[in-house]
Design a protein around this motif. Structure first.
Motif, mmCIF file in Angstrom:
data_model
loop_
_atom_site.group_PDB
_atom_site.id
_atom_site.type_symbol
_atom_site.label_atom_id
_atom_site.label_comp_id
_atom_site.label_asym_id
_atom_site.label_seq_id
_atom_site.Cartn_x
_atom_site.Cartn_y
_atom_site.Cartn_z
ATOM 1 N N ALA A 150 0.826 -1.207 0.000
ATOM 2 C CA ALA A 150 0.000 0.000 0.000
ATOM 3 C C ALA A 150 0.860 1.257 0.000
ATOM 4 C CB ALA A 150 -0.922 -0.013 1.206
ATOM 5 N N SER A 151 2.009 1.221 0.668
ATOM 6 C CA SER A 151 2.873 2.402 0.700
ATOM 7 C C SER A 151 3.389 2.748 -0.692
ATOM 8 C CB SER A 151 4.042 2.189 1.658
ATOM 9 O OG SER A 151 4.821 1.083 1.232
ATOM 10 N N SER A 152 3.562 1.754 -1.531
ATOM 11 C CA SER A 152 4.021 2.001 -2.899
ATOM 12 C C SER A 152 2.948 2.678 -3.731
ATOM 13 C CB SER A 152 4.419 0.690 -3.572
ATOM 14 O OG SER A 152 5.482 0.103 -2.890
ATOM 15 N N LEU A 153 1.693 2.436 -3.395
ATOM 16 C CA LEU A 153 0.606 3.002 -4.178
ATOM 17 C C LEU A 153 0.519 4.514 -4.039
ATOM 18 C CD1 LEU A 153 -2.169 0.386 -3.445
ATOM 19 C CD2 LEU A 153 -0.824 0.628 -5.520
ATOM 20 N N SER A 154 0.963 5.038 -2.914
ATOM 21 C CA SER A 154 0.857 6.476 -2.697
ATOM 22 C C SER A 154 2.073 7.241 -3.201
ATOM 23 C CB SER A 154 0.640 6.770 -1.212
ATOM 24 O OG SER A 154 1.759 6.322 -0.473
ATOM 25 N N LYS A 155 3.077 6.537 -3.662
ATOM 26 C CA LYS A 155 4.293 7.188 -4.154
ATOM 27 C C LYS A 155 4.034 7.846 -5.510
ATOM 28 C CE LYS A 155 9.048 6.316 -5.397
ATOM 29 N NZ LYS A 155 10.111 5.355 -5.554
ATOM 30 N N CYS A 156 4.595 9.011 -5.686
ATOM 31 C CA CYS A 156 4.487 9.695 -6.976
ATOM 32 C C CYS A 156 5.640 9.269 -7.876
ATOM 33 C CB CYS A 156 4.542 11.206 -6.775
ATOM 34 S SG CYS A 156 3.122 11.855 -5.929
ATOM 35 N N PHE A 157 5.335 9.046 -9.133
ATOM 36 C CA PHE A 157 6.341 8.664 -10.103
ATOM 37 C C PHE A 157 6.491 9.790 -11.111
ATOM 38 C CE2 PHE A 157 4.422 4.802 -8.486
ATOM 39 C CZ PHE A 157 5.540 4.106 -8.074
ATOM 40 N N ASN A 158 7.725 10.116 -11.426
ATOM 41 C CA ASN A 158 7.992 11.214 -12.348
ATOM 42 C C ASN A 158 8.134 10.755 -13.796
ATOM 43 O OD1 ASN A 158 8.046 13.257 -10.320
ATOM 44 N ND2 ASN A 158 10.050 12.502 -9.710
ATOM 45 N N THR A 159 8.514 9.506 -13.981
ATOM 46 C CA THR A 159 8.705 9.002 -15.339
ATOM 47 C C THR A 159 8.112 7.605 -15.455
ATOM 48 O OG1 THR A 159 10.818 7.912 -14.885
ATOM 49 C CG2 THR A 159 10.914 10.247 -15.512
ATOM 50 N N SER A 160 7.900 7.181 -16.669
ATOM 51 C CA SER A 160 7.401 5.822 -16.889
ATOM 52 C C SER A 160 8.446 4.785 -16.496
ATOM 53 C CB SER A 160 6.986 5.645 -18.343
ATOM 54 O OG SER A 160 8.089 5.879 -19.195
ATOM 55 N N ILE A 161 9.707 5.142 -16.570
ATOM 56 C CA ILE A 161 10.779 4.220 -16.174
ATOM 57 C C ILE A 161 10.686 3.909 -14.676
ATOM 58 C CG2 ILE A 161 13.286 3.966 -15.943
ATOM 59 C CD1 ILE A 161 13.508 5.561 -18.575
ATOM 60 N N GLU A 196 8.188 1.133 -13.960
ATOM 61 C CA GLU A 196 8.428 -0.198 -14.505
ATOM 62 C C GLU A 196 8.563 -1.278 -13.428
ATOM 63 O OE1 GLU A 196 11.501 -2.461 -17.508
ATOM 64 O OE2 GLU A 196 11.444 -0.286 -17.491
ATOM 65 N N LEU A 197 9.392 -1.072 -12.427
ATOM 66 C CA LEU A 197 9.597 -2.090 -11.395
ATOM 67 C C LEU A 197 8.341 -2.345 -10.567
ATOM 68 C CD1 LEU A 197 11.449 -4.111 -10.022
ATOM 69 C CD2 LEU A 197 12.268 -2.256 -8.558
ATOM 70 N N PRO A 198 7.658 -1.314 -10.060
ATOM 71 C CA PRO A 198 6.432 -1.594 -9.308
ATOM 72 C C PRO A 198 5.367 -2.330 -10.125
ATOM 73 C CG PRO A 198 7.110 0.676 -8.952
ATOM 74 C CD PRO A 198 8.001 0.110 -10.012
ATOM 75 N N ILE A 199 5.279 -2.021 -11.406
ATOM 76 C CA ILE A 199 4.308 -2.722 -12.251
ATOM 77 C C ILE A 199 4.715 -4.173 -12.422
ATOM 78 C CG2 ILE A 199 3.397 -2.905 -14.606
ATOM 79 C CD1 ILE A 199 3.377 0.198 -14.610
ATOM 80 N N LYS A 200 5.988 -4.427 -12.678
ATOM 81 C CA LYS A 200 6.463 -5.807 -12.822
ATOM 82 C C LYS A 200 6.244 -6.595 -11.533
ATOM 83 C CE LYS A 200 9.894 -5.298 -16.447
ATOM 84 N NZ LYS A 200 11.300 -5.440 -16.828
ATOM 85 N N GLU A 201 6.483 -5.969 -10.393
ATOM 86 C CA GLU A 201 6.264 -6.638 -9.111
ATOM 87 C C GLU A 201 4.788 -6.967 -8.911
ATOM 88 O OE1 GLU A 201 7.948 -3.845 -6.361
ATOM 89 O OE2 GLU A 201 9.954 -4.717 -6.520
ATOM 90 N N SER A 202 3.925 -6.055 -9.291
ATOM 91 C CA SER A 202 2.487 -6.285 -9.154
ATOM 92 C C SER A 202 2.024 -7.440 -10.032
ATOM 93 C CB SER A 202 1.713 -5.017 -9.525
ATOM 94 O OG SER A 202 1.995 -3.999 -8.616
ATOM 95 N N VAL A 203 2.501 -7.482 -11.252
ATOM 96 C CA VAL A 203 2.136 -8.569 -12.170
ATOM 97 C C VAL A 203 2.668 -9.899 -11.645
ATOM 98 C CG1 VAL A 203 2.495 -9.476 -14.506
ATOM 99 C CG2 VAL A 203 1.937 -7.051 -14.161
ATOM 100 N N GLU A 204 3.866 -9.909 -11.109
ATOM 101 C CA GLU A 204 4.451 -11.120 -10.530
ATOM 102 C C GLU A 204 3.581 -11.642 -9.382
ATOM 103 O OE1 GLU A 204 7.029 -14.214 -9.455
ATOM 104 O OE2 GLU A 204 6.983 -13.039 -11.287
ATOM 105 N N ILE A 205 3.175 -10.758 -8.498
ATOM 106 C CA ILE A 205 2.324 -11.156 -7.376
ATOM 107 C C ILE A 205 0.986 -11.670 -7.888
ATOM 108 C CG2 ILE A 205 1.014 -10.260 -5.401
ATOM 109 C CD1 ILE A 205 3.479 -8.365 -4.930
#
Length: 55
Positions: A3-14, A17-26
């Motif tokens: 949940a803490s990752s969900l509130s983080k702001c991302f500045n670039t699509s790069i 990439e890692l949080p999305i890959k981790e979510s798909v893995e889970i």
């Protein structure tokens, strides 16, 4: 993804990439799905036998 990752702001699509890959893995490998009889999607695809899915 935690949940803490969900509130983080991302500045670039790069940065996304890692949080999305981790979510798909889970989602595909660690999280059981009720509609798949409490199996993960990858477990279902690995099994040669027929599995009755809940609809």
């Amino acid at each position: 993804m935690r949940a803490s990752s969900l509130s983080k702001c991302f500045n670039t699509s790069i940065e996304l990439e890692l949080p999305i890959k981790e979510s798909v893995e889970i989602y595909n490998n660690k999280r059981p799905h009720l509609s798949l009889n409490r199996l993960t999607p990858n477990d279902v695809h690995k099994k040669p036998s027929r599995i009755s899915l809940r609809l």
